[in-house]
Scaffold this motif. Structure first.
Motif, PDB file in Angstrom:
ATOM      1  N   CYS A 187      12.276  29.391 -24.608  1.00  0.00           N
ATOM      2  CA  CYS A 187      11.646  29.934 -23.397  1.00  0.00           C
ATOM      3  C   CYS A 187      12.621  30.802 -22.612  1.00  0.00           C
ATOM      4  O   CYS A 187      13.754  30.394 -22.349  1.00  0.00           O
ATOM      5  CB  CYS A 187      11.156  28.793 -22.525  1.00  0.00           C
ATOM      6  N   HIS A 188      12.131  31.959 -22.187  1.00  0.00           N
ATOM      7  CA  HIS A 188      12.998  32.905 -21.478  1.00  0.00           C
ATOM      8  C   HIS A 188      13.401  32.407 -20.088  1.00  0.00           C
ATOM      9  O   HIS A 188      14.350  32.906 -19.490  1.00  0.00           O
ATOM     10  CB  HIS A 188      12.293  34.266 -21.358  1.00  0.00           C
ATOM     11  N   VAL A 189      12.667  31.402 -19.567  1.00  0.00           N
ATOM     12  CA  VAL A 189      12.999  30.878 -18.237  1.00  0.00           C
ATOM     13  C   VAL A 189      14.247  29.989 -18.295  1.00  0.00           C
ATOM     14  O   VAL A 189      14.910  29.781 -17.281  1.00  0.00           O
ATOM     15  CB  VAL A 189      11.792  30.123 -17.635  1.00  0.00           C
ATOM     16  N   GLY A 190      14.567  29.487 -19.482  1.00  0.00           N
ATOM     17  CA  GLY A 190      15.784  28.701 -19.623  1.00  0.00           C
ATOM     18  C   GLY A 190      15.567  27.267 -20.076  1.00  0.00           C
ATOM     19  O   GLY A 190      16.502  26.482 -20.159  1.00  0.00           O
ATOM     20  N   PHE A 191      14.307  26.951 -20.411  1.00  0.00           N
ATOM     21  CA  PHE A 191      14.008  25.619 -20.912  1.00  0.00           C
ATOM     22  C   PHE A 191      13.882  25.666 -22.439  1.00  0.00           C
ATOM     23  O   PHE A 191      13.657  26.728 -23.019  1.00  0.00           O
ATOM     24  CB  PHE A 191      12.721  25.085 -20.294  1.00  0.00           C
ATOM     25  N   ARG A 192      13.998  24.485 -23.032  1.00  0.00           N
ATOM     26  CA  ARG A 192      13.888  24.397 -24.489  1.00  0.00           C
ATOM     27  C   ARG A 192      12.476  24.787 -24.941  1.00  0.00           C
ATOM     28  O   ARG A 192      12.287  25.496 -25.925  1.00  0.00           O
ATOM     29  CB  ARG A 192      14.210  22.949 -24.895  1.00  0.00           C
ATOM     30  N   SER A 193      11.493  24.290 -24.199  1.00  0.00           N
ATOM     31  CA  SER A 193      10.093  24.598 -24.478  1.00  0.00           C
ATOM     32  C   SER A 193       9.494  25.322 -23.278  1.00  0.00           C
ATOM     33  O   SER A 193       9.902  25.092 -22.137  1.00  0.00           O
ATOM     34  CB  SER A 193       9.319  23.290 -24.712  1.00  0.00           C
ATOM     35  N   CYS A 194       8.505  26.181 -23.534  1.00  0.00           N
ATOM     36  CA  CYS A 194       7.807  26.844 -22.424  1.00  0.00           C
ATOM     37  C   CYS A 194       6.974  25.862 -21.598  1.00  0.00           C
ATOM     38  O   CYS A 194       6.617  26.148 -20.464  1.00  0.00           O
ATOM     39  CB  CYS A 194       6.877  27.923 -22.972  1.00  0.00           C
TER      40      CYS A 194
END
Lengths: 139, 139
Positions: free
Chosen positions: A110-117
């Motif tokens: 995930c582009h936000v910085g988490f492993r999963s969206c």
């Protein structure tokens, strides 16, 4: 681009047949659910056109179609989060695929910085809370 | 029907905010991935309009929107395969939800007779083979 897949046949052929005949929507897309090959965690939901699906199958690396950029998109090309494909499945009516992948790079998707969206849980009142297992990855 | 959800704000609000503001597509739909709450297996991919998502959150049972029938659809209403909802998540850009469910009835989710709709693996040559773990459920 010419379509690399045969046209869908009858319902029975689509549901029971042994040929991949994806049912792309009016925009030429199907939904793609991507899970981690080892943990089974759902990492993301994205879209594929025929070219993205074809390249995913032939190269063993996940390709998608970006609706916002209206362009083919090889996952990880800029982020390093390449997805090596362990398995591709198709659903009963062949309008969705399921990818099981080994995420490369920092292991995130995930582009936000988490492993999963899917890092937030929705409550009945419409509020969102961060999931306890929403691991941050290095960024 | 009036939309029970607030309109999406900025990218930052959508990605980091604590409010469910689903980004429905031009047809008023978002994608819903449904997994088994215990095993994590991906069971199906379907669609929800605002009403289906709202009912899923308020009743704790999965509701979808059937694109082919153009109608709200409570999963299991005819098949008995009611899906009790353990958790609802939303993805970073809020155009997809992830449901973790306990399937009721015969434990299946797919109308073809398999536990999951993703019962076939696609090969690089475009052929499909039944997945070794594609359990049939009673039908």
């Amino acid at each position: 681009m010419s379509d690399p897949f045969p046209a869908p046949g009858s319902s029975d052929e689509v549901e029971r047949g042994a040929r991949l005949t994806p049912r792309f929507d009016a925009n030429g897309l199907i939904a793609a659910v991507t899970t981690h090959a080892v943990t089974g965690e759902v990492l993301m939901l994205a879209w594929m056109n025929a070219e993205a699906l074809s390249l995913t199958l032939s190269t063993g690396e996940a390709h998608y179609f970006s609706r916002s950029r209206n362009a083919l998109w090889k996952k990880g090309e800029t982020s390093g989060q390449i997805q090596k494909v362990a398995e591709v499945r198709v659903d009963c009516d062949q309008d969705a695929v399921l990818l099981k992948v080994w995420p490369q790079g920092d292991g995130g998707a995930c582009h936000v910085g988490f492993r999963s969206c899917f890092y937030r849980v929705a409550q009945a009142d419409g509020s969102l809370v961060e999931a306890p297992d929403a691991g941050q990855h290095a960024h």
